[in-house]
Scaffold this active site. Structure first.
Site, PDB file in Angstrom:
ATOM      1  N   ARG A  31      54.312  37.584  39.458  1.00 57.94           N
ATOM      2  CA  ARG A  31      53.573  36.331  39.654  1.00 57.94           C
ATOM      3  C   ARG A  31      52.870  36.528  40.993  1.00 57.94           C
ATOM      4  O   ARG A  31      53.507  36.497  42.033  1.00 57.94           O
ATOM      5  CB  ARG A  31      54.545  35.156  39.691  1.00 57.94           C
ATOM      6  CG  ARG A  31      53.884  33.848  39.948  1.00 57.94           C
ATOM      7  CD  ARG A  31      54.737  32.670  39.546  1.00 57.94           C
ATOM      8  NE  ARG A  31      54.700  32.534  38.100  1.00 57.94           N
ATOM      9  CZ  ARG A  31      55.780  32.266  37.348  1.00 57.94           C
ATOM     10  NH1 ARG A  31      56.954  32.109  37.901  1.00 57.94           N
ATOM     11  NH2 ARG A  31      55.663  32.157  36.046  1.00 57.94           N
ATOM     12  N   PRO A  32      51.553  36.771  40.975  1.00 60.89           N
ATOM     13  CA  PRO A  32      50.846  37.370  42.116  1.00 60.89           C
ATOM     14  C   PRO A  32      50.600  36.489  43.334  1.00 60.89           C
ATOM     15  O   PRO A  32      49.466  36.215  43.711  1.00 60.89           O
ATOM     16  CB  PRO A  32      49.532  37.817  41.492  1.00 60.89           C
ATOM     17  CG  PRO A  32      49.289  36.814  40.408  1.00 60.89           C
ATOM     18  CD  PRO A  32      50.661  36.518  39.851  1.00 60.89           C
ATOM     19  N   CYS A  33      51.674  36.106  44.006  1.00 60.02           N
ATOM     20  CA  CYS A  33      51.518  35.316  45.225  1.00 60.02           C
ATOM     21  C   CYS A  33      50.896  36.144  46.351  1.00 60.02           C
ATOM     22  O   CYS A  33      50.356  35.583  47.304  1.00 60.02           O
ATOM     23  CB  CYS A  33      52.853  34.718  45.656  1.00 60.02           C
ATOM     24  SG  CYS A  33      54.176  35.909  45.848  1.00 60.02           S
ATOM     25  N   HIS A  34      50.915  37.471  46.211  1.00 59.44           N
ATOM     26  CA  HIS A  34      50.291  38.320  47.227  1.00 59.44           C
ATOM     27  C   HIS A  34      48.776  38.153  47.257  1.00 59.44           C
ATOM     28  O   HIS A  34      48.126  38.537  48.220  1.00 59.44           O
ATOM     29  CB  HIS A  34      50.659  39.793  46.999  1.00 59.44           C
ATOM     30  CG  HIS A  34      50.251  40.339  45.673  1.00 59.44           C
ATOM     31  ND1 HIS A  34      51.021  40.162  44.532  1.00 59.44           N
ATOM     32  CD2 HIS A  34      49.161  41.044  45.285  1.00 59.44           C
ATOM     33  CE1 HIS A  34      50.416  40.746  43.513  1.00 59.44           C
ATOM     34  NE2 HIS A  34      49.274  41.286  43.947  1.00 59.44           N
TER      35      HIS A  34
END
Length: 178
Positions: A129-132
């Site tokens: 889940r691409p919180c980066h």
């Protein structure tokens, strides 16, 4: 009590700890030193079986061959956090958004940006889940539960940052189960 399955994977950004529920849905992906990250508990069951698809997809991602994940994810959180996480799922590979943009996507006011940041920081499924991909309004790399160095490496891998940035990893690094 529900059984929690886990496995470790070696990745270019360091060791990964993955957990899954009995149905095989991933419940967390964390890294050592992660703010709010998980650690193996005595009552968890080590079993790489439920993680074969995740290991394959992560290896392809780190090799630059995969831009999205198709895995069952099941993370518990408040309705607000789930809304923020769903907005994260919509951020395309190789792009970035700001915390304010995520707030707008879920219909939250600009005042809620700090709460959005808290929900992003509580994301239990790093990388998947691409919180980066969330950056500060001024374009700076701000906050990442896995550490800013990892965030920089992930964004460089995805091409969201200029290629050839000194000290950054190249594509094709292997992912190994351990």
């Amino acid at each position: 009590m529900t059984t929690v399955y886990y496995t470790h994977l070696d990745a270019p950004v360091g060791p990964l700890l993955l957990t899954a529920d009995p149905d095989g849905a991933l419940t967390s992906l964390s890294v050592p030193g992660q703010k709010g990250g998980r650690g193996v508990r005595d009552d968890w069951r080590a079993d790489p079986g439920p993680f074969r698809a995740a290991a394959e997809q992560l290896a392809a991602y780190f090799a630059g061959e995969r831009t999205e994940f198709r895995l069952p994810l099941r993370a518990s959180g408040t309705e607000f956090r789930r809304a923020v996480w769903a907005a994260l799922d919509e951020v395309p590979y190789g792009t970035t958004v700001t915390y304010g943009e995520i707030a707008a996507r879920i219909g939250a006011s600009r005042v809620a940006v700090r709460a959005v940041g808290g929900a992003i920081g509580a994301n239990p499924l790093l990388i998947l889940r691409p919180c980066h991909r969330v950056i500060g309004a001024n374009g700076t790399l701000t906050g990442y539960a896995g550490g800013l160095e990892r965030k920089l490496r992930l964004l460089t891998l995805e091409g969201a940052l200029p290629a050839g940035t000194p000290g950054q990893p190249g594509r094709g690094a292997a992912l190994r189960a351990r």
